[in-house]
Design a protein around this motif. Structure first.
Motif, PDB file in Angstrom:
ATOM      1  N   ASP A  41      26.577  89.628 118.223  1.00  0.00           N
ATOM      2  CA  ASP A  41      27.097  90.136 119.500  1.00  0.00           C
ATOM      3  C   ASP A  41      26.231  91.522 119.697  1.00  0.00           C
ATOM      4  OD1 ASP A  41      28.600  91.572 121.134  1.00  0.00           O
ATOM      5  OD2 ASP A  41      30.480  91.083 120.209  1.00  0.00           O
ATOM      6  N   ILE A  42      25.614  91.702 121.016  1.00  0.00           N
ATOM      7  CA  ILE A  42      24.903  92.831 121.234  1.00  0.00           C
ATOM      8  C   ILE A  42      25.728  94.158 120.955  1.00  0.00           C
ATOM      9  CG2 ILE A  42      25.242  92.630 123.764  1.00  0.00           C
ATOM     10  CD1 ILE A  42      21.736  93.593 122.032  1.00  0.00           C
ATOM     11  N   ASN A  43      26.865  93.792 121.480  1.00  0.00           N
ATOM     12  CA  ASN A  43      27.923  95.157 121.188  1.00  0.00           C
ATOM     13  C   ASN A  43      27.742  95.676 119.738  1.00  0.00           C
ATOM     14  OD1 ASN A  43      28.433  95.360 124.085  1.00  0.00           O
ATOM     15  ND2 ASN A  43      29.954  93.657 124.001  1.00  0.00           N
ATOM     16  N   GLN A  44      27.828  94.970 118.839  1.00  0.00           N
ATOM     17  CA  GLN A  44      27.900  95.058 117.252  1.00  0.00           C
ATOM     18  C   GLN A  44      26.395  95.900 117.184  1.00  0.00           C
ATOM     19  OE1 GLN A  44      28.928  91.037 116.019  1.00  0.00           O
ATOM     20  NE2 GLN A  44      30.038  92.455 114.359  1.00  0.00           N
ATOM     21  N   VAL A  45      25.504  95.500 117.704  1.00  0.00           N
ATOM     22  CA  VAL A  45      24.290  96.256 117.551  1.00  0.00           C
ATOM     23  C   VAL A  45      24.137  97.584 118.014  1.00  0.00           C
ATOM     24  CG1 VAL A  45      21.618  96.065 117.965  1.00  0.00           C
ATOM     25  CG2 VAL A  45      22.900  94.005 117.294  1.00  0.00           C
ATOM     26  N   LEU A  46      24.473  97.482 119.262  1.00  0.00           N
ATOM     27  CA  LEU A  46      24.271  98.897 120.276  1.00  0.00           C
ATOM     28  C   LEU A  46      25.461  99.787 119.567  1.00  0.00           C
ATOM     29  CD1 LEU A  46      23.846  97.459 123.546  1.00  0.00           C
ATOM     30  CD2 LEU A  46      22.113  98.392 122.179  1.00  0.00           C
ATOM     31  N   ASN A  47      26.514  99.494 118.998  1.00  0.00           N
ATOM     32  CA  ASN A  47      27.784 100.282 118.393  1.00  0.00           C
ATOM     33  C   ASN A  47      27.565 100.383 116.989  1.00  0.00           C
ATOM     34  OD1 ASN A  47      29.128 101.018 120.980  1.00  0.00           O
ATOM     35  ND2 ASN A  47      29.405  98.830 121.116  1.00  0.00           N
ATOM     36  N   HIS A  48      26.539  99.982 116.639  1.00  0.00           N
ATOM     37  CA  HIS A  48      26.436 100.237 114.802  1.00  0.00           C
ATOM     38  C   HIS A  48      26.624 101.539 114.540  1.00  0.00           C
ATOM     39  CE1 HIS A  48      24.767  99.972 110.809  1.00  0.00           C
ATOM     40  NE2 HIS A  48      25.160  98.575 110.902  1.00  0.00           N
ATOM     41  N   PRO A  49      26.945 101.958 113.289  1.00  0.00           N
ATOM     42  CA  PRO A  49      27.002 103.389 113.044  1.00  0.00           C
ATOM     43  C   PRO A  49      25.521 104.262 113.132  1.00  0.00           C
ATOM     44  CG  PRO A  49      28.331 102.112 111.779  1.00  0.00           C
ATOM     45  CD  PRO A  49      27.773 101.035 112.596  1.00  0.00           C
ATOM     46  N   ILE A  50      24.553 103.505 112.447  1.00  0.00           N
ATOM     47  CA  ILE A  50      23.209 104.160 112.374  1.00  0.00           C
ATOM     48  C   ILE A  50      22.651 104.270 113.882  1.00  0.00           C
ATOM     49  CG2 ILE A  50      21.745 101.749 112.346  1.00  0.00           C
ATOM     50  CD1 ILE A  50      20.105 103.428 110.376  1.00  0.00           C
ATOM     51  N   ILE A  51      23.096 103.464 114.755  1.00  0.00           N
ATOM     52  CA  ILE A  51      22.576 103.656 116.046  1.00  0.00           C
ATOM     53  C   ILE A  51      23.285 104.664 116.895  1.00  0.00           C
ATOM     54  CG2 ILE A  51      22.243 102.672 118.650  1.00  0.00           C
ATOM     55  CD1 ILE A  51      20.448 101.372 116.507  1.00  0.00           C
ATOM     56  N   THR A  52      24.588 104.955 116.794  1.00  0.00           N
ATOM     57  CA  THR A  52      25.450 105.966 117.593  1.00  0.00           C
ATOM     58  C   THR A  52      24.881 107.364 116.649  1.00  0.00           C
ATOM     59  OG1 THR A  52      27.218 105.493 115.887  1.00  0.00           O
ATOM     60  CG2 THR A  52      27.357 104.251 117.918  1.00  0.00           C
ATOM     61  N   LYS A  53      24.796 107.369 115.307  1.00  0.00           N
ATOM     62  CA  LYS A  53      24.382 108.408 114.806  1.00  0.00           C
ATOM     63  C   LYS A  53      22.936 109.031 115.609  1.00  0.00           C
ATOM     64  CE  LYS A  53      26.295 107.544 110.469  1.00  0.00           C
ATOM     65  NZ  LYS A  53      26.212 107.206 108.861  1.00  0.00           N
ATOM     66  N   TYR A  54      22.034 108.184 115.736  1.00  0.00           N
ATOM     67  CA  TYR A  54      20.701 108.363 116.328  1.00  0.00           C
ATOM     68  C   TYR A  54      21.004 108.922 117.662  1.00  0.00           C
ATOM     69  CZ  TYR A  54      15.907 108.106 117.514  1.00  0.00           C
ATOM     70  OH  TYR A  54      14.527 108.369 118.148  1.00  0.00           O
ATOM     71  N   ILE A  55      22.028 108.013 118.585  1.00  0.00           N
ATOM     72  CA  ILE A  55      21.907 108.657 119.913  1.00  0.00           C
ATOM     73  C   ILE A  55      22.806 109.900 120.088  1.00  0.00           C
ATOM     74  CG2 ILE A  55      23.528 108.001 122.003  1.00  0.00           C
ATOM     75  CD1 ILE A  55      23.218 104.974 121.199  1.00  0.00           C
ATOM     76  N   SER A  56      23.400 110.370 118.975  1.00  0.00           N
ATOM     77  CA  SER A  56      24.176 111.694 118.913  1.00  0.00           C
ATOM     78  C   SER A  56      23.142 112.908 119.178  1.00  0.00           C
ATOM     79  CB  SER A  56      25.084 111.825 118.027  1.00  0.00           C
ATOM     80  OG  SER A  56      24.265 111.720 116.782  1.00  0.00           O
TER      81      SER A  56
END
Length: 625
Positions: A41-56
Motif C-alpha cells: 500500500d503506497i500510503n503505508q510507505v508515504l506515511n511510514h514513521p521514518i518518512i514523516t520524520k524526514y518530511i518534518s
C-alpha cells in the motif's frame, strides 16, 4: 547566413518530429503502479514513521501532497531521446482530474498570475512556469511534462567569435551531421503525427528586435538586442531566436499530443511484470558518447575519422533492461542485455563450458561466508575476438582488406588453443572466516633530521581467510613459473605448496598447484577434496549458470563484528536478523538473444513487503541508542 543555419536546424527538428517512427525512444522508464500496488500500500510507505520524520525537517520532500492529484496505482512513464538530432524528455503521469492539477499549480507554483498564466484550450490545459523551458499539459486523465532539450551548439558561439578557421563550411557540416545523419528521435505509436508546419523566413537583422513567445504560442515579453558588431551580442540574439523557434516547436508537439485525444506512450521493451522497468537504447547511448569524444579528436588533427563507426556499437547490443522487483521475501534487480544474433551466438559459446571437475577438490566442504564462481570457454572467447573487433572497427578510412590483415595477424600470433590452456576459464573465490593473527608490518616515521625511517614490527590483526582457485591445463608453464619464483626468492617451496615471501599483511599466502588446479590462499584448512554438501549444492548451481555467487549476511556480520563497539554490533545484528543472504547469478542459456544477470537480496521475514521491512529496519536503527 547565421540566421539561415538556425532556421535550417529548427526546420530539421520539426521535420524529424513529423516522421512516422514507431517507438523510437532512446530510453523508457515505467513505474508499474498497478503491479506494485498489489504488493504494498503506497500510503503505508508515504506515511511510514521514518518518512514523516524526514518530511518534518524537509517539507519540500513531502510526496503525500501529490497523492491528491496522481493515481499512484497506475503506470507512470518517463521516456525520451538523448541523440544530438532532437533530444527531449517526457513524463506521463495519470491524474485524478483536470481541476485537481489546476488547483495544485495555482497554489504551489503561482500559476494564473501575470505572465504565468494557465491556458485552457478546451480538451487540455497548458502551463509553462515562468523562467523555465519545460511545458506542463494535461487533460482529465494525464499530466505530461515535456521539454525539447536541444541547445544551440557551443561550436556556433566559437564560430562567431573566431577570427579564422571554423568558417561557414564547418558550420554547415556540423548542422548536417547534427540534424540529418542522426535518426529521428520521437514518435508515440498511437499518436497522430503532425506534418511539418510552414516556417516563415527569419526577419532578424543586426538592428531588428527579437520577439520571444512562450511554448503555448502566446505573446510574451519583448526584448531588443542591438548588434554593435560585437560577436557576443550576435550570438545572444541567435540564442534568442533559437529558443523562440524551439518553443514554437514544443507548442506544436504538445498540441498534437492532445488535440485528438491523448494516448499514453508504451514500449514493447518494457517488462510489465516488473515493479519498475527501464530500457536504454544502447546504440543511442553510444552515439551520445561518440559525439563527446569525437569532437576533441576532430579539433586536434581530424583523428575522429579513424574512430570506430558509432552505429557498429548499436549493431552489437540492441538495448539493456533494468527491472526491479519488490516482494515479501526478496528484492531483486534483473539486468537483461539484448545482443544481435551474431553476438548472442558468440556469447552463448563463450558461456558454454564444461567445468574442470578437479577444481571442486579445492572448494570448501562446508558453506563459506561468501563465494563467487565464474566459468567461461576461454578458447571460444579467443576465437571470436578477432571477428568481433573486425565488425566493430569498420570505418570508411580503413579498407575491409586492411581490417582483415589485422585480424589475420592477431589470429596468427595468438594460438587460441595453446593460450586458452594458460587459463581455461574456471575461476572461483571464497571467503571462509576471519582470524586474529600476528603479522609483520612496516612502520614509517621520521628521525630528528626529518629523514624517513622504516621499521618492521609484529602487530595483532584480524584478517579474512580466503582462497582464489582457477584451472590451467598448460603442461609446463605453471611449474616453470613457480620454479622461477623459487630461484628469484619470491617463493619458498614447502612440500606440495609454495609460500610467498615479503610483508604479511594478510598472513602467510600460499600457492598450491595440483595438476590442472592452482589455488592461492592464506589458509590450508578449508579444502574439501571434492566432497561435502556445499560441493554438491554448488555443482548444481553452476550447471545452470555461467556465474553464481552468494554472501551470507548473518554469518558475515557475526564474523566481522567481533571487535565492533556494542552499539555498532547491535545495529549489525538487527541487519543480520532481517536479511539472510545476497546472491548473484547469470544463466548459461540465452533466450531470444538476451543475456540475464540477477542480483537478489533475500529476507528472513515474509509477512511484510521488503520495502516496508527496510523502512522498519532503518527507523529502528536510527532511533536506537
Amino acid at each position: 547566413m547565421k540566421q539561415f543555419y538556425s532556421l535550417f536546424l529548427i526546420f530539421a527538428i520539426q521535420f524529424s518530429f513529423a516522421q512516422i517512427n514507431q517507438e523510437k525512444y532512446d530510453y523508457f522508464v515505467q513505474f508499474n503502479g498497478n503491479q506494485l500496488s498489489k504488493k504494498v500500500d503506497i500510503n503505508q510507505v508515504l506515511n511510514h514513521p521514518i518518512i514523516t520524520k524526514y518530511i518534518s525537517k524537509k517539507p519540500d520532500f513531502d510526496l503525500r501532497k501529490y497523492t491528491s492529484i496522481i493515481k499512484l496505482d497506475q503506470k507512470i512513464t518517463i521516456h525520451g531521446s538523448f541523440l544530438d538530432s532532437v533530444p527531449y524528455y517526457q513524463f506521463t503521469i495519470p491524474i485524478k482530474g483536470k481541476e485537481a492539477v489546476k488547483q495544485y499549480l495555482t497554489e504551489k507554483l503561482g500559476a494564473g498570475t501575470e505572465n504565468n498564466a494557465i491556458q485552457d484550450l478546451g480538451k487540455y490545459s497548458v502551463f509553462t512556469p515562468k523562467g523555465v523551458k519545460k511545458t506542463l499539459a494535461w487533460n482529465d486523465e494525464f499530466l505530461v511534462i515535456f521539454e525539447l532539450t536541444k541547445r544551440l551548439p557551443k561550436k556556433y558561439y566559437e564560430e562567431t567569435t573566431s577570427t579564422a578557421v571554423m568558417d561557414s563550411v564547418a558550420a554547415v557540416d556540423y548542422y548536417e551531421n547534427d540534424t540529418i545523419v542522426e535518426a529521428p528521435a520521437y514518435a508515440d505509436p498511437a499518436i497522430p503525427v503532425p506534418s511539418p508546419p510552414k516556417i516563415a523566413e527569419p526577419s532578424v537583422s543586426k538592428n531588428d528586435p527579437v520577439v520571444f513567445t512562450d511554448p503555448a504560442g502566446t505573446d510574451a515579453v519583448q526584448e531588443e538586442y542591438q548588434y554593435d558588431g560585437n560577436p557576443y551580442e550576435e550570438y545572444t540574439a541567435e540564442q534568442a531566436e533559437f529558443d523562440r523557434k524551439l518553443a514554437e516547436n514544443q507548442s506544436e508537439i504538445i498540441k498534437h499530443l492532445f488535440e485528438n485525444g491523448f494516448t499514453a506512450p508504451n514500449s514493447a521493451k518494457i517488462n510489465i511484470g516488473a515493479d519498475i522497468s527501464t530500457w536504454v537504447d544502447y546504440g543511442g547511448m553510444i552515439s551520445t558518447l561518440y559525439s563527446a569524444y569525437s569532437l576533441p579528436m576532430a579539433l586536434f588533427g581530424g583523428y575522429d575519422k579513424y574512430l570506430p563507426m558509432q552505429k557498429n556499437f548499436g549493431d552489437f547490443v540492441k538495448g539493456i533492461n533494468f527491472d526491479f522487483y519488490f516482494d515479501n521475501d526478496n528484492a531483486r534487480i534483473e539486468e537483461i542485455v539484448e545482443y544481435s544474433k551474431e553476438i548472442a551466438d558468440a556469447v552463448g559459446k563463450i558461456g558454454d563450458r564444461k567445468i574442470n571437475k578437479n577444481i571442486f577438490n579445492y572448494f570448501p566442504s562446508e558453506k563459506p561466508l561468501g563465494y563467487m564462481s565464474y566459468h567461461i570457454n576461454t578458447k571460444a572467447a579467443l576465437e571470436k575476438f578477432p571477428s568481433l573487433m573486425s565488425d566493430m572497427f569498420q570505418n570508411p578510412k580503413f579498407a575491409k582488406e586492411d581490417i582483415a590483415i589485422i585480424t589475420d595477424l592477431i589470429s596468427t600470433i595468438v594460438d587460441e588453443e595453446a593460450t586458452a590452456k594458460l587459463f581455461d576459464g574456471d575461476l572461483s573465490a571464497f571467503l571462509y572466516n576471519v582470524k586474529e593473527v600476528e603479522v609483520m608490518t612496516k612502520k614509517y616515521s621520521y628521525d630528528e633530521n626529518y629523514e624517513e625511517k622504516i621499521t618492521e614490527e609484529k602487530v595483532k590483526k584480524t584478517i579474512p581467510l580466503f582462497s582464489v582457485v582457477f584451472t590451467s591445463t598448460h603442461p609446463t608453464f605453471g611449474d616453470k613459473l613457480l620454479q622461477l619464483g623459487v630461484r628469484k626468492k619470491i617463493l619458498t617451496q614447502n612440500g606440495n605448496y609454495y609460500q610467498i615471501s615479503g610483508t604479511k599483511e594478510y598472513g602467510d599466502i600460499y600457492i598450491l598447484k595440483d595438476k590442472d588446479v592452482i589455488a592461492v590462499s592464506n589458509t590450508l584448512d578449508h579444502f574439501s577434496k571434492g566432497s561435502g554438501a556445499f560441493v554438491k549444492e554448488t555443482k548444481k548451481d553452476l550447471s545452470k549458470n555461467v556465474i553464481f555467487g552468494k554472501l551470507n549476511i548473518s554469518q558475515t556480520i557475526t564474523a566481522f563484528g567481533q571487535n565492533a563497539k556494542e552499539d555498532d554490533l547491535n545495529k549489525l545484528n538487527r541487519i543480520a536478523s532481517q536479511f539472510s543472504d545476497f546472491t548473484m547469478e547469470s544463466p548459461k542459456k540465452l533466450i531470444d538473444n538476451k543475456f540475464k544477470f540477477v542480483l537478489k537480496l533475500n529476507s528472513l521475514q515474509t509477512n511484510k513487503n521488503i520495502i516496508l521491512q527496510t523502512l522498519d529496519l532503518a527507523d529502528e536503527m536510527m532511533t536506537s541508542k
